[in-house]
Design a protein around this motif. Structure first.
Motif, mmCIF file in Angstrom:
data_model
loop_
_atom_site.group_PDB
_atom_site.id
_atom_site.type_symbol
_atom_site.label_atom_id
_atom_site.label_comp_id
_atom_site.label_asym_id
_atom_site.label_seq_id
_atom_site.Cartn_x
_atom_site.Cartn_y
_atom_site.Cartn_z
ATOM 1 N N LYS A 41 0.844 -1.286 -0.320
ATOM 2 C CA LYS A 41 0.032 -0.261 -0.086
ATOM 3 C C LYS A 41 0.880 1.216 0.560
ATOM 4 O O LYS A 41 0.307 2.096 0.425
ATOM 5 C CB LYS A 41 -0.905 0.144 1.246
ATOM 6 N N LEU A 42 2.234 1.495 -0.572
ATOM 7 C CA LEU A 42 2.861 2.344 0.124
ATOM 8 C C LEU A 42 3.007 2.737 -1.682
ATOM 9 O O LEU A 42 2.999 2.217 -2.840
ATOM 10 C CB LEU A 42 4.578 1.779 -0.204
ATOM 11 N N VAL A 43 2.787 4.560 -1.881
ATOM 12 C CA VAL A 43 2.489 5.068 -3.098
ATOM 13 C C VAL A 43 4.047 5.994 -2.548
ATOM 14 O O VAL A 43 4.744 6.320 -2.040
ATOM 15 C CB VAL A 43 1.533 6.373 -2.849
ATOM 16 N N SER A 44 4.692 5.917 -4.403
ATOM 17 C CA SER A 44 6.285 6.408 -4.726
ATOM 18 C C SER A 44 6.295 6.972 -5.687
ATOM 19 O O SER A 44 5.412 6.292 -6.218
ATOM 20 C CB SER A 44 6.869 5.174 -3.694
ATOM 21 N N ILE A 45 7.532 7.485 -5.961
ATOM 22 C CA ILE A 45 8.389 8.351 -7.241
ATOM 23 C C ILE A 45 8.674 7.055 -7.506
ATOM 24 O O ILE A 45 9.700 6.944 -6.979
ATOM 25 C CB ILE A 45 8.971 9.474 -7.245
ATOM 26 N N SER A 46 8.960 7.043 -9.127
ATOM 27 C CA SER A 46 9.578 6.153 -9.467
ATOM 28 C C SER A 46 10.823 5.743 -9.711
ATOM 29 O O SER A 46 12.288 5.228 -9.360
ATOM 30 C CB SER A 46 9.278 6.000 -11.018
ATOM 31 N N LYS A 47 11.313 7.039 -9.891
ATOM 32 C CA LYS A 47 12.758 7.448 -9.950
ATOM 33 C C LYS A 47 13.719 7.688 -8.870
ATOM 34 O O LYS A 47 12.951 8.646 -7.968
ATOM 35 C CB LYS A 47 13.066 8.961 -10.954
#
Ligand code: TYD
Length: 397
Positions: free
Chosen positions: A43-49
């Protein structure tokens, strides 16, 4: 499974204010593609770079926690609460910045960890013990040798900036005393989605925590959240109070369940909520550009108030140039006379008459809306209007 839901286009490093107007390029590593994803399992939201920490947090880091009355007050109130509730002999802050929190404690009772040497220098000069290094297990082994354990570890707006969360929590686990308390404070994912504040995403904000995701993550290290506070800072943050599962001294507050229930009600555990958000983000861009273009056509001038990292995301995502927002202004010495990365809009030194040359103000620091409008009320009386894009783009009445 990791599923992408948002593409904010090519972006520069948010806090890298340029000394002179500079055309940035992808090939030189000055621009990167800002995508945001949801991990359906954790359920973690993160940026890809992932940008190396050394490129972001170094001796030129311009962000200062003490620059707003709101943040100074928030840290002061929290320090009173920590002293009363947890009575720590030793508190350690991960990411102590310019000392906005630790300055409220006696020097012998606090340790700061701040890798940005320009910031570490400010508090070191005042006599505080600061490790001007990154928070990781190597550093913690060194601290443990000297202090054995600490009673409270506090970190605001820092842990979400560190790529290797396993190393972060392993290190906390190693240093925190058995009955020790960990307090983490970061922007709330729920508030971000509710407010449509897509500008919470930029290179430094690798993760945007929800209570749901943090609960899962902490569990792996034997920690659990026992209380939660909703804060208005940084556009809506959560302050998590965390303990070891083995520590039965602290009772679990009903506020934890309320937060989790609210997050589930909103759908933060499912991909659909994020898809919906991405549609709203696109609508927000279209509407903001309509407003700014109308003002331009009316031959009126807009000043950006608060040269924030968030505003860098907005400018570059919406392709807002100098023809739409003529200048920015900010009180932070490190930003003055520099240019907004990617869009080359000049940042002017704030003075109390600066607004008289403009017809509209775009709130780059929308999270300080109240503080700013109060400060500038004489211009509001004379007809100056404020524009915000949160929760949807509009001219404030
Ligand atoms: P913040 O919203 O914390 O920024 P970020 O998105 O970069 O994390 O920072 C607020 C910025 O606004 C900071 O650079 C200081 C500036 N500011 C002013 O210039 N004047 C003000 O009255 C206030 C409240 C903030």
């Amino acid at each position: 499974m990791i599923k992408k839901f948002l593409d904010l286009g090519l972006q520069p490093l948010a806090n890298k204010y340029q000394k002179k107007p500079t055309k940035l390029s992808v090939s030189k590593g000055q621009l990167y593609n800002l995508n945001v994803s949801f991990n359906t399992k954790s359920k973690l939201v993160s940026i890809s770079k992932r940008i190396p920490s050394e490129k972001m947090f170094n001796s030129k880091y311009p962000y200062r926690s003490s620059m707003s009355h709101t943040m100074r007050t928030s840290f002061k109130n929290l320090s009173k609460k920590i002293k009363k509730k947890f009575k720590p002999d030793l508190l350690l802050e991960i990411g102590s910045n310019d000392g906005a929190l630790i300055k409220n404690f006696k020097k012998e009772n606090v340790i700061g960890v701040e890798p940005c040497k320009n910031l570490a220098k400010i508090t070191k000069k005042d006599g505080f013990l600061i490790y001007a290094q990154y928070w990781n297990f190597d550093l913690v082994k060194k601290i443990k040798k000297r202090f054995n354990s600490v009673d409270v570890i506090y970190s605001a707006n820092t842990i979400t900036h560190i790529n290797d969360l396993n190393n972060v929590f392993k290190s906390i686990n190693y240093l925190l005393s058995n009955e020790g308390i960990l307090i983490i404070e970061d922007p709330s994912l729920l508030e971000c989605l509710k407010k449509n504040s897509y500008d919470q995403f930029y290179n430094e904000h690798i993760y945007l925590f929800s209570a749901l995701a943090l609960k899962n993550l902490l569990s792996k290290f034997g920690f659990e959240i026992f209380d939660i506070e909703n804060l208005s800072t940084h556009g809506g943050s959560l302050r998590y109070y965390i303990k070891r599962k083995t520590n039965k001294k602290q009772k679990i507050s009903s506020r934890l369940n309320i937060q989790i229930k609210n997050e589930i009600k909103f759908g933060l555990h499912k991909f659909e909520a994020y898809k919906k958000f991405s549609v709203n983000v696109l609508k927000s861009k279209i509407k903001l550009l309509q407003i700014l273009n109308k003002i331009k056509n009316d031959k009126k001038k807009i000043l950006g108030y608060g040269a924030t990292a968030k505003a860098v995301t907005v400018l570059n995502y919406c392709n807002i140039n100098k023809d739409l927002i003529y200048n920015f202004t900010d009180t932070t010495p490190e930003k003055i006379n520099k240019y907004m990365p990617g869009k080359n809009i000049k940042i002017l030194r704030y003075n109390k008459n600066i607004l008289k040359n403009y017809d509209y103000v775009f709130l780059g620091a929308w999270n300080f809306k109240k503080e700013i409008i109060k400060k500038e009320k004489k211009f509001v009386k004379k007809g100056l209007r404020f524009i915000t894009h949160i929760p949807f783009p509009r001219i404030l009445s």
